[in-house]
Design a protein around this motif. Structure first.
Motif, PDB file in Angstrom:
ATOM      1  N   THR A  72      10.165   1.697   0.448  1.00 52.01           N
ATOM      2  CA  THR A  72      10.023   2.950  -0.295  1.00 52.01           C
ATOM      3  C   THR A  72      10.024   2.718  -1.796  1.00 52.01           C
ATOM      4  OG1 THR A  72      10.887   5.193  -0.537  1.00 52.01           O
ATOM      5  CG2 THR A  72      12.513   3.440  -0.449  1.00 52.01           C
ATOM      6  N   MET A  73       9.573   3.734  -2.493  1.00 53.03           N
ATOM      7  CA  MET A  73       9.695   3.701  -3.949  1.00 53.03           C
ATOM      8  C   MET A  73      11.036   4.315  -4.308  1.00 53.03           C
ATOM      9  SD  MET A  73       5.919   4.669  -5.209  1.00 53.03           S
ATOM     10  CE  MET A  73       6.264   4.165  -6.868  1.00 53.03           C
ATOM     11  N   ILE A  74      11.637   3.787  -5.347  1.00 48.69           N
ATOM     12  CA  ILE A  74      12.824   4.443  -5.895  1.00 48.69           C
ATOM     13  C   ILE A  74      12.341   5.099  -7.184  1.00 48.69           C
ATOM     14  CG2 ILE A  74      15.169   4.147  -6.801  1.00 48.69           C
ATOM     15  CD1 ILE A  74      15.093   3.446  -3.855  1.00 48.69           C
ATOM     16  N   GLU A  75      12.096   6.392  -7.111  1.00 50.42           N
ATOM     17  CA  GLU A  75      11.535   7.086  -8.268  1.00 50.42           C
ATOM     18  C   GLU A  75      12.124   8.482  -8.446  1.00 50.42           C
ATOM     19  OE1 GLU A  75       7.268   7.462  -7.832  1.00 50.42           O
ATOM     20  OE2 GLU A  75       7.419   7.816  -5.685  1.00 50.42           O
ATOM     21  N   ILE A  76      13.089   8.789  -7.592  1.00 48.31           N
ATOM     22  CA  ILE A  76      13.817  10.042  -7.754  1.00 48.31           C
ATOM     23  C   ILE A  76      15.273   9.654  -7.984  1.00 48.31           C
ATOM     24  CG2 ILE A  76      14.669  12.040  -6.441  1.00 48.31           C
ATOM     25  CD1 ILE A  76      11.965  12.410  -5.356  1.00 48.31           C
ATOM     26  N   ASN A  93       7.780   5.493 -13.665  1.00 49.81           N
ATOM     27  CA  ASN A  93       7.126   6.631 -14.319  1.00 49.81           C
ATOM     28  C   ASN A  93       7.817   7.924 -13.896  1.00 49.81           C
ATOM     29  OD1 ASN A  93       5.247   4.786 -15.234  1.00 49.81           O
ATOM     30  ND2 ASN A  93       3.796   5.221 -13.592  1.00 49.81           N
ATOM     31  N   ASP A  94       7.917   8.101 -12.581  1.00 52.75           N
ATOM     32  CA  ASP A  94       8.583   9.314 -12.100  1.00 52.75           C
ATOM     33  C   ASP A  94      10.083   9.257 -12.345  1.00 52.75           C
ATOM     34  OD1 ASP A  94       6.728  11.257 -11.076  1.00 52.75           O
ATOM     35  OD2 ASP A  94       6.135   9.742  -9.615  1.00 52.75           O
ATOM     36  N   LEU A  95      10.651   8.050 -12.205  1.00 55.52           N
ATOM     37  CA  LEU A  95      12.104   7.947 -12.410  1.00 55.52           C
ATOM     38  C   LEU A  95      12.468   8.336 -13.850  1.00 55.52           C
ATOM     39  CD1 LEU A  95      14.686   7.222 -10.882  1.00 55.52           C
ATOM     40  CD2 LEU A  95      14.445   4.871 -11.680  1.00 55.52           C
ATOM     41  N   HIS A 149       4.313  19.653  -3.845  1.00 54.62           N
ATOM     42  CA  HIS A 149       3.977  19.130  -2.518  1.00 54.62           C
ATOM     43  C   HIS A 149       3.249  17.800  -2.675  1.00 54.62           C
ATOM     44  CE1 HIS A 149       2.670  20.532   1.748  1.00 54.62           C
ATOM     45  NE2 HIS A 149       3.623  19.614   1.750  1.00 54.62           N
ATOM     46  N   ARG A 150       3.990  16.764  -2.948  1.00 53.02           N
ATOM     47  CA  ARG A 150       3.373  15.444  -3.114  1.00 53.02           C
ATOM     48  C   ARG A 150       4.257  14.405  -2.428  1.00 53.02           C
ATOM     49  NH1 ARG A 150       5.254  13.265  -9.022  1.00 53.02           N
ATOM     50  NH2 ARG A 150       4.167  11.445  -8.270  1.00 53.02           N
ATOM     51  N   GLY A 151       3.824  13.162  -2.453  1.00 51.91           N
ATOM     52  CA  GLY A 151       4.625  12.063  -1.912  1.00 51.91           C
ATOM     53  C   GLY A 151       4.917  12.241  -0.434  1.00 51.91           C
ATOM     54  N   ILE A 185       0.857  -1.192   0.000  1.00 48.98           N
ATOM     55  CA  ILE A 185       0.000   0.000   0.000  1.00 48.98           C
ATOM     56  C   ILE A 185       0.894   1.243   0.000  1.00 48.98           C
ATOM     57  CG2 ILE A 185      -1.652   1.320   1.376  1.00 48.98           C
ATOM     58  CD1 ILE A 185      -2.778  -1.448   2.269  1.00 48.98           C
ATOM     59  N   ARG A 186       0.680   2.058  -1.007  1.00 43.39           N
ATOM     60  CA  ARG A 186       1.498   3.265  -1.105  1.00 43.39           C
ATOM     61  C   ARG A 186       0.745   4.448  -0.502  1.00 43.39           C
ATOM     62  NH1 ARG A 186       2.795   6.171  -6.384  1.00 43.39           N
ATOM     63  NH2 ARG A 186       0.588   6.708  -6.276  1.00 43.39           N
ATOM     64  N   TYR A 187       1.452   5.237   0.288  1.00 37.78           N
ATOM     65  CA  TYR A 187       0.799   6.372   0.931  1.00 37.78           C
ATOM     66  C   TYR A 187       0.563   7.500  -0.065  1.00 37.78           C
ATOM     67  CZ  TYR A 187       0.815   4.349   5.588  1.00 37.78           C
ATOM     68  OH  TYR A 187       0.560   3.559   6.680  1.00 37.78           O
ATOM     69  N   LEU A 188      -0.349   8.373   0.374  1.00 41.47           N
ATOM     70  CA  LEU A 188      -0.855   9.460  -0.472  1.00 41.47           C
ATOM     71  C   LEU A 188       0.255  10.162  -1.267  1.00 41.47           C
ATOM     72  CD1 LEU A 188      -3.766  10.333  -0.622  1.00 41.47           C
ATOM     73  CD2 LEU A 188      -3.261  12.142   1.009  1.00 41.47           C
ATOM     74  N   ASP A 189       0.022  10.323  -2.545  1.00 41.77           N
ATOM     75  CA  ASP A 189       1.098  10.844  -3.394  1.00 41.77           C
ATOM     76  C   ASP A 189       0.777  12.057  -4.257  1.00 41.77           C
ATOM     77  OD1 ASP A 189       3.392  11.172  -4.859  1.00 41.77           O
ATOM     78  OD2 ASP A 189       3.059   9.454  -6.147  1.00 41.77           O
ATOM     79  N   PRO A 190      -0.443  12.273  -4.727  1.00 40.31           N
ATOM     80  CA  PRO A 190      -0.571  13.205  -5.859  1.00 40.31           C
ATOM     81  C   PRO A 190      -0.399  14.651  -5.440  1.00 40.31           C
ATOM     82  CG  PRO A 190      -2.687  12.752  -5.009  1.00 40.31           C
ATOM     83  CD  PRO A 190      -1.729  11.954  -4.167  1.00 40.31           C
ATOM     84  N   SER A 226       8.290  16.012 -18.750  1.00 33.95           N
ATOM     85  CA  SER A 226       7.034  15.855 -18.016  1.00 33.95           C
ATOM     86  C   SER A 226       6.276  14.662 -18.563  1.00 33.95           C
ATOM     87  CB  SER A 226       6.195  17.112 -18.166  1.00 33.95           C
ATOM     88  OG  SER A 226       4.837  16.790 -17.999  1.00 33.95           O
ATOM     89  N   ARG A 227       5.893  13.755 -17.663  1.00 29.33           N
ATOM     90  CA  ARG A 227       5.196  12.544 -18.139  1.00 29.33           C
ATOM     91  C   ARG A 227       3.838  12.859 -18.741  1.00 29.33           C
ATOM     92  NH1 ARG A 227       4.265   9.655 -12.263  1.00 29.33           N
ATOM     93  NH2 ARG A 227       2.467   8.635 -13.176  1.00 29.33           N
ATOM     94  N   ASP A 228       3.263  13.999 -18.381  1.00 32.84           N
ATOM     95  CA  ASP A 228       1.959  14.349 -18.939  1.00 32.84           C
ATOM     96  C   ASP A 228       2.063  15.103 -20.264  1.00 32.84           C
ATOM     97  OD1 ASP A 228       0.327  13.236 -16.970  1.00 32.84           O
ATOM     98  OD2 ASP A 228       0.903  14.857 -15.619  1.00 32.84           O
TER      99      ASP A 228
HETATM  100 MG    MG Z   1       5.472   8.028  -8.841  1.00 36.11          MG
END
Ligand code: MG
Ligand code: PEP
Length: 876
Positions: free
Chosen positions: A743-747, A769-771, A664-666, A616-621, A779-781
């Motif tokens: 943890t996620m490794i995404e930075i 995705n973030d990595l 202000h995310r993650g 379960i990943r904690y609040l991110d967006p 930008s991924r979007d």
């Molecule tokens: Mg991410």
């Protein structure tokens, strides 16, 4: 020794595909097997690469080598190029390592000129045949080498038939053919302002050059990108002595598969035409006969052909797609290759071949393209209906499937219409989290903006809904509820259809049929599971998605995006309250509303997963994604919270971020507001305790994942909150339950400092995705828009958001794997970015020694097969 650029068929074999291309290698192999193959030679793929290195010219030495081999071919054939008394004619065909329908067509009858044609007429005593072959050559040379439109030639033929009052080409006689040659040449000369080349050597040289050039035409580039074929492979060119299917009624030509390519049935399947040349069969001018009928028409040729097709299938251990020609009753093989087939046929053939003892289970697993399985999991367009449809636009095939419905422009409209039993396609400039319910009830989603990992794409794939994104051709007017494409307007309520596998958009309804999963599918997947080392988990945010993933064979959840649980109905109100709270007290009040909902969701997910692991990943967006934007919603929120409108507006303004993806995310949220992490921990731990009480044998051990960590201290801060909260609950409840914090490794910084981070993290999951976003700085979007230019200018060949960039992002992953293991040798390693469902990325994860990949439910079967293939290729 200087490099050899040309090989006789007799000098090659099937293992030389890289150099000779698929077609060349297989022709050589058929010749080695003693099959009747007309003599010929192959100009290698290296010659093609050299052509590009020499600024698109065939250099002197390669040119000489080609003509030396032409002389060898003359010797073998006992005929001479350009000699009217005994002329050699050849076919010229492209042939890359992988078969590529986007490339150059064939040129037949090369070597013809005004003298040669007369010689052939005399030799065969068949002037009609000679001139028919000549006019075909002019037509093909003009089309393929010079790019003249084929249709004009067809017009000339139609005119001549009309004047003569006949319907069939075969009703035109020798004089007609002579006249046709004249007219064709005249058209050629007028259009191109040059004479038709009469020197056979020049014809050959220009044809070879045209094949090399075709390697970089638009269709070929597009095909390569879709099929992961690097441009460095180049194409070979096959020059082969002509045999003639158009010399009379004891001649013919055809194509056939050793098994049925649509159903997989083990029966020769194909068609042929007598007194015809290659392209007549596919051109559809005359109706071909089925291969069975060859038994009556030419029994000997049929007998020989069926023997050869059996031998070829046994030799290649795969279903073959073959071309043949019959000249004066004698059969010649012109091509064999592994045949393309539907997903259902692929599975049947794989299973049947194992049962027949032709292949091992491992070989059968390698025969099916993982991405192909996708077609079995989503509704499909009716193949016949699709044939007649014309697309109005094409964009990113973001989530596969077929959708057909009436256009709606908002999520609310989608919900209203769906409630009335209407099928709808949601068309949006871009989607936002608030659209999720509308997306859920839609058949498909079409967005103007966004890439493969944009919100719409990720969410649609998660739901198994069809999605085409980044469709810049469309001009949308959301206010007036219409969009325009290619000068035509489409209004709310009009029907459109989307093909999420090709990215095509159709301005009309196209019938769909539900997907069927046959028994072969299950059997085949069992073999894949026995073979793979990588575990396959899923990304799922709801019990429904989780249950679907379990049906598809998921072995756990690698990513629950907790923010996705907050989009619906009342929840978003509570989330908004939480975000705009000015004090901790206010915030805790809002969080208290969310706690029971979140705990309930987690219980549902744990139930659906039946004791399998769940991360379960904690609040991110970014917070702004949740904020109200319309005046109505803002006023509503002010009322609910009993605060005045202006102060709410100013809070919303103050939350504006210039770069929300880096905002202000993650874990940053939990650092500012630890009470969020407290609430989430309470929900996770209490849910697990409750489910464990109901199912003591499941022994759930919660896995809590903290996102967007770049420094050990960030993780430590949030982890301390988690541990404090969890331990209090466990003590209060008198429960002993293990739980894990990772943890996620995404930075990129987290990858660089993975050894330090592993001091706190019990597991890593790569958020590619973030990595990818942060390694490239794309930008991924938004990247979808400009990456198109990168492909066109050959700066990139692949979308790094769809396929792990092994060179750059991959290097960071490798560093993180070794850093993590250095500190914690048994660290569990996974991937949960969108790449976790991409076969080539899965192969990379296998090589990196990850524990599992995690992907959306509908990609789980694909991942299972890709993981099995990686094990076969690189060992478990
Ligand atoms: Mg991410
Ligand atoms: C990622 O970044 O790869 C990831 C899985 O997280 P998200 O897509 O939710 O940012």
């Amino acid at each position: 020794m200087t490099k050899k650029y040309v090989y006789l068929f007799s000098e090659g074999n099937e293992n030389m595909r890289e150099l000779l291309g698929g077609k060349g290698a297989n022709l050589a192999e058929m010749m080695n097997l003693g099959m009747p193959v007309p003599y010929g030679f192959t100009v290698t793929t290296e010659a093609c690469n050299q052509y590009y290195a020499d600024k698109e010219t065939i250099n002197e030495s390669i040119r000489k080598e080609i003509f030396d081999y032409l002389m060898k071919l003359e010797e073998l054939a006992g005929k001479q190029f350009g000699a009217p008394r005994n002329p050699l004619l050849v076919s010229v065909r492209s042939g890359a390592r992988a078969s590529m329908p986007g490339m150059m067509d064939t040129i037949l009858n090369l070597g013809m000129n005004d003298e040669v044609v007369e010689g052939i007429a005399k030799l065969t005593d068949n002037p009609r045949f000679a001139y028919d072959s000549y006019r075909r050559f002019i037509q093909m040379f003009a089309d393929v080498v010079m790019g003249l439109n084929k249709a004009k030639f067809e017009e000339i033929i139609d005119e001549m038939k009309a004047v003569k009052g006949v319907k069939e080409d075969t009703q035109l006689d020798a004089d007609d053919m002579k006249l046709m040659v004249k007219r064709f040449k005249k058209f050629y000369e007028e259009s191109l302002e040059e004479e038709f080349p009469s020197d056979p050597k020049e014809q050959l040289y220009r044809a070879v050059e045209a094949v090399f050039r075709s390697w970089n035409n638009q269709r070929a580039i597009f095909y390569r990108k879709m099929n992961d074929i690097p441009s460095s492979w180049g194409t070979a060119v096959n020059v082969q002595m002509m045999v003639f299917g158009n010399m009379g009624n004891d001649c013919g030509t055809g194509v056939a598969f050793t098994r049925n390519p649509s159903t997989g049935e083990n029966k020769l399947y194909g068609e042929f035409l007598m007194n015809a040349q290659g392209e007549d069969v596919v051109a559809g001018i005359r109706t071909p006969q089925t291969i069975d009928q060859l038994k009556e028409v030419s029994p000997q040729a049929y007998q020989k052909f069926s023997e050869i097709s059996k031998a070829l299938e046994a030799h290649y251990k795969n279903m073959q797609d073959m071309e043949f020609t019959i000249e004066k009753g004698k059969l010649y093989m012109l091509q064999t290759r592994n045949g393309k087939r539907t997903a259902a046929a692929a599975l049947k053939i794989a299973c049947d071949m194992v049962d027949e003892g032709m292949v091992t289970k491992e070989e059968a697993l390698m025969m099916v393209e993982p991405k192909q399985l996708d077609a079995l999991l989503h509704p499909q367009f009716d193949a016949e209906a699709l044939k007649g449809a014309k697309s109005i636009a094409n964009a990113l095939p973001a989530s596969p499937g077929a959708a057909c419905g009436q256009i709606v422009f908002t999520a609310e409209q989608a919900i209203e219409e769906a409630a009335l039993g209407h099928k709808v396609v949601l068309v949006r400039l871009e989607t936002s989290p608030e659209d999720i319910e509308g997306m859920h009830v839609s058949e498909g989603i079409l967005t103007v903006r966004g890439g493969m990992t944009s919100h719409a794409a990720v969410v649609a794939r998660g739901m198994g809904a069809c999605c085409v994104s980044g469709c810049g051709d469309i001009h949308i007017n959301e206010e007036e509820e219409y969009f325009e494409v290619a000068g035509k307007q489409y209004h709310k309520g009009d029907y459109i259809s989307l093909d999420g596998s090709s990215g095509n958009v159709y301005g009309e309804p196209i019938k769909t049929v539900p997907a069927e999963i046959s028994g072969d599918f299950e059997r085949f997947m069992t073999w894949a599971d026995e073979t793979r080392r990588l575990k396959v988990r899923t990304n799922a945010d709801t019990p429904k998605d989780a249950a679907q993933a379990v049906k598809f064979g998921a072995e756990g959840i690698g990513l629950v995006r907790t923010e996705h649980m907050f989009f619906e109905g009342d929840r978003i109100k509570a989330v908004r309250e939480m975000i705009v709270s000015k004090t901790e007290i206010q915030r805790r009040k809002a969080l208290a509303k969310l706690l029971p909902m979140q705990r309930g969701d987690f219980e549902g997910i744990y139930e659906a997963m039946q004791g399998m692991p769940v991360t379960i990943r904690y609040l991110d967006p970014p917070l702004h994604e949740f904020l109200p934007t319309s005046s109505y919603d803002i006023a509503q929120l002010a009322k609910d919270m009993k605060i005045d409108l202006e102060s709410l507006r100013s809070v919303i303004m103050s939350l504006h971020e210039f770069n929300p993806m880096m905002g202000h995310r993650g874990c940053r949220l939990a650092i500012s507001y630890p009470e969020i992490a407290e609430m989430q921990t309470t929900a996770v731990i209490e849910a697990a305790i409750n489910v464990n009480r109901r199912h003591p044998d499941w022994k759930i051990e919660p896995e809590i994942m903290i996102p967007l960590v770049g420094d050990k201290n960030e993780l430590k801060y949030v982890k301390d909150v988690v541990v404090r909260t969890a331990d209090e609950i466990l003590e209060r409840e008198h429960v002993e339950m293990k739980y894990h914090v990772g943890t996620m490794i995404e930075i990129p910084r987290a990858a660089l400092l993975a050894d330090e981070i592993a001091e706190e993290a019990e597991f890593f999951s790569f958020g590619t995705n973030d990595l990818t976003q942060m390694t490239f700085g794309f930008s991924r979007d938004d990247a979808g828009g400009f990456l198109a230019d990168y492909y066109e200018k050959k700066i990139f060949e692949q979308d790094p958001f769809a396929r792990v960039d092994q060179k750059g992002v991959g290097k960071l992953i490798e560093m993180a794997v070794s850093g993590g293991r250095q500190t914690r040798p048994d660290i569990k390693l996974g991937i949960c970015g969108e790449h976790g469902g991409d076969p080539s990325s899965i192969e990379f994860c296998h090589r990196m020694g990850l524990t599992y990949v995690s992907c959306s439910p509908y990609r789980v079967p694909i991942a299972r097969l890709a993981a099995a293939q990686a094990s076969i290729k690189y060992g478990k």
